[in-house]
Design a protein around this motif. Sequence first.
Motif, mmCIF file in Angstrom:
data_model
loop_
_atom_site.group_PDB
_atom_site.id
_atom_site.type_symbol
_atom_site.label_atom_id
_atom_site.label_comp_id
_atom_site.label_asym_id
_atom_site.label_seq_id
_atom_site.Cartn_x
_atom_site.Cartn_y
_atom_site.Cartn_z
ATOM 1 N N ILE A 1 -63.132 8.217 32.228
ATOM 2 C CA ILE A 1 -64.326 7.618 31.632
ATOM 3 C C ILE A 1 -64.349 7.943 30.144
ATOM 4 O O ILE A 1 -64.579 9.088 29.746
ATOM 5 C CB ILE A 1 -65.612 8.143 32.301
ATOM 6 N N ASN A 2 -64.095 6.937 29.336
ATOM 7 C CA ASN A 2 -64.219 7.071 27.887
ATOM 8 C C ASN A 2 -64.538 5.695 27.311
ATOM 9 O O ASN A 2 -64.519 4.686 28.025
ATOM 10 C CB ASN A 2 -62.954 7.671 27.261
ATOM 11 N N GLU A 3 -64.827 5.655 26.025
ATOM 12 C CA GLU A 3 -65.289 4.408 25.413
ATOM 13 C C GLU A 3 -64.226 3.311 25.445
ATOM 14 O O GLU A 3 -64.546 2.135 25.652
ATOM 15 C CB GLU A 3 -65.736 4.680 23.978
ATOM 16 N N ASN A 4 -62.970 3.670 25.228
ATOM 17 C CA ASN A 4 -61.911 2.658 25.222
ATOM 18 C C ASN A 4 -61.747 2.020 26.600
ATOM 19 O O ASN A 4 -61.642 0.790 26.725
ATOM 20 C CB ASN A 4 -60.586 3.276 24.771
ATOM 21 N N ASN A 5 -61.713 2.849 27.636
ATOM 22 C CA ASN A 5 -61.579 2.315 28.993
ATOM 23 C C ASN A 5 -62.821 1.536 29.404
ATOM 24 O O ASN A 5 -62.730 0.528 30.112
ATOM 25 C CB ASN A 5 -61.311 3.449 29.980
ATOM 26 N N PHE A 6 -63.977 2.000 28.954
ATOM 27 C CA PHE A 6 -65.215 1.278 29.251
ATOM 28 C C PHE A 6 -65.199 -0.102 28.598
ATOM 29 O O PHE A 6 -65.607 -1.094 29.210
ATOM 30 C CB PHE A 6 -66.422 2.080 28.764
ATOM 31 N N GLU A 7 -64.718 -0.171 27.371
ATOM 32 C CA GLU A 7 -64.641 -1.466 26.681
ATOM 33 C C GLU A 7 -63.724 -2.424 27.433
ATOM 34 O O GLU A 7 -64.013 -3.624 27.538
ATOM 35 C CB GLU A 7 -64.136 -1.261 25.252
ATOM 36 N N LEU A 8 -62.638 -1.901 27.984
ATOM 37 C CA LEU A 8 -61.738 -2.735 28.787
ATOM 38 C C LEU A 8 -62.468 -3.269 30.019
ATOM 39 O O LEU A 8 -62.346 -4.457 30.364
ATOM 40 C CB LEU A 8 -60.509 -1.922 29.203
ATOM 41 N N ILE A 9 -63.232 -2.405 30.675
ATOM 42 C CA ILE A 9 -63.990 -2.827 31.858
ATOM 43 C C ILE A 9 -64.986 -3.926 31.505
ATOM 44 O O ILE A 9 -65.132 -4.913 32.239
ATOM 45 C CB ILE A 9 -64.697 -1.610 32.489
#
Length: 389
Positions: free
Chosen positions: A132-140
Motif C-alpha cells: 500500500i503506497n501512493e504509486n500502487n494506489f494510483e495504478l489501482i
Amino acid sequence: MANLDYFLKKNWNTNKLLDGNESNLYFSKIPSFSAYKFNFNFKNRINNDHFLYDYSLAFKINSDSKTIKEIQMLEILSLLELDGNLEEKNVLVNIKRIKEIYDGRKPSGKDEKKIWNLIEVLNLIKVEGFNINENNFELIIHIIFRNLGFDLDSKNSYYRNEKDKSIFKGLVETSLIDKELNYLFENIQTLSKNDIQGFTSAYLLLVNFIFISPYKEFNILIAFLLSKWFLVKMELEYEHLTPINHLGINWKNFVTLLNKSLTSDFNLDELFVFLDSSLKSKVNYLYRFDLLNNLFLENKKIPKSIFPNIICKAFIVNVLSYKNNSWKIEKIKSSFNYKNQVIFTDLQLESYLNFLVESKILKTISKNNIKNYAFADSDFEKIRRLLKD
C-alpha cells in the motif's frame, strides 16, 4: 503491517497511552486539518480485536476451497451493487456475468468493463510485494476508472467537486482532497509502529477514505478495497473477512452511524461495534457456506439442481443464519435484500421456496393458521443450529 504479536500481546501499556484520559479514548492522527480526530475506546478495541482474531481462527476455512472463489464473486457483486452504478439492475444477470468474466470471458459494455476492472484490482492487491503506497494506489485508481469515459489526465474529469452529491455528510472540502490523501498514505506507512493495528486499522482506513471521498464515483467501493488491501498485507489470510455483503444488507444503519460520527465529535465507538458485529457475521457466513459446499460433496442424495446459481446458494446460507426454527415468508423477504433493493421478486421467491419444499430441503408448517417454512433436511438444520450471529 500487523502481525501475530498485536493479537497475542497480553500486557498493553494502556496507562501510558491513556495517561490522564479517564474516558479511555484513543485519538488517531487523522484527519490532518481538523482539531477533531477520529477517536474510540482503546481498551474496547484491543479486546474486540483479540476476540475477532480468536473467533476467525476458530472458524477459518481453507483459502483454496471452492467457497472462497464463490464468496469472491459475491463480494464483487456486492461492491458493484453498492457503488458501481450498474445499468443492469437484475442481480441474477449480474452474477452470471461476473462468473463468466471471472472464468475468463472478455467484457463487452460498460457494466462488464467495471466487473473486469474490479476483478483485476482484487487480483493485484494479492500479489506479493504490491504494498500500500501512493504509486500502487494510483495504478489501482487508473484500473478502476479505465475505459469508462473518464479523462484520467485531468483531475477535473474524475475528482469530486462542490456540486457532486453524497449520501455521507461532513466530507472533506474539495480543496483539501489531495492533502488528506497524501496524509492518509503517510499514516498507512506508520501503522506497523502504532499501537492500534489489525481490524481496527482496517476500519479506520475505510472510514477515513469515505470521509475524503476524492472521486466523482466509486468512493465507497475504493474504501472497501483499501480496507481489504490492508487485511491482505497483514499476512493473516483474513482478506475475505471484509464485511461488504453484510453492510449492504444493513446499509441504512451503516450510513446513519457513519454520518453521526462525521457530523459530531468523530467518535467511532458505535460504528465500530456495528462493524464488529458485521465482521463476526461474515465469519459465520463463510463457515456456513463452506459447510454447505462440503455437505454437497458428502451427501449425493441432495440434488445439485437446488442451487441453479450462486445467488440461490447465498439465499440458503442467509436462511441458515435465522435464530428461530421456522419463519414466515415476510421474514425471508425482508432479510434477503441488498442496499434496500429486493433480490428476488415475490413470484421468484415463492417459486423457489416451493421448489425447495418439493426437493425436501424445506417444509411448510402452520403456526396460528399462518404458513411458515422450516428445514426438512436434518443436515441443513444442524448447520443452522451450529453458529449464532
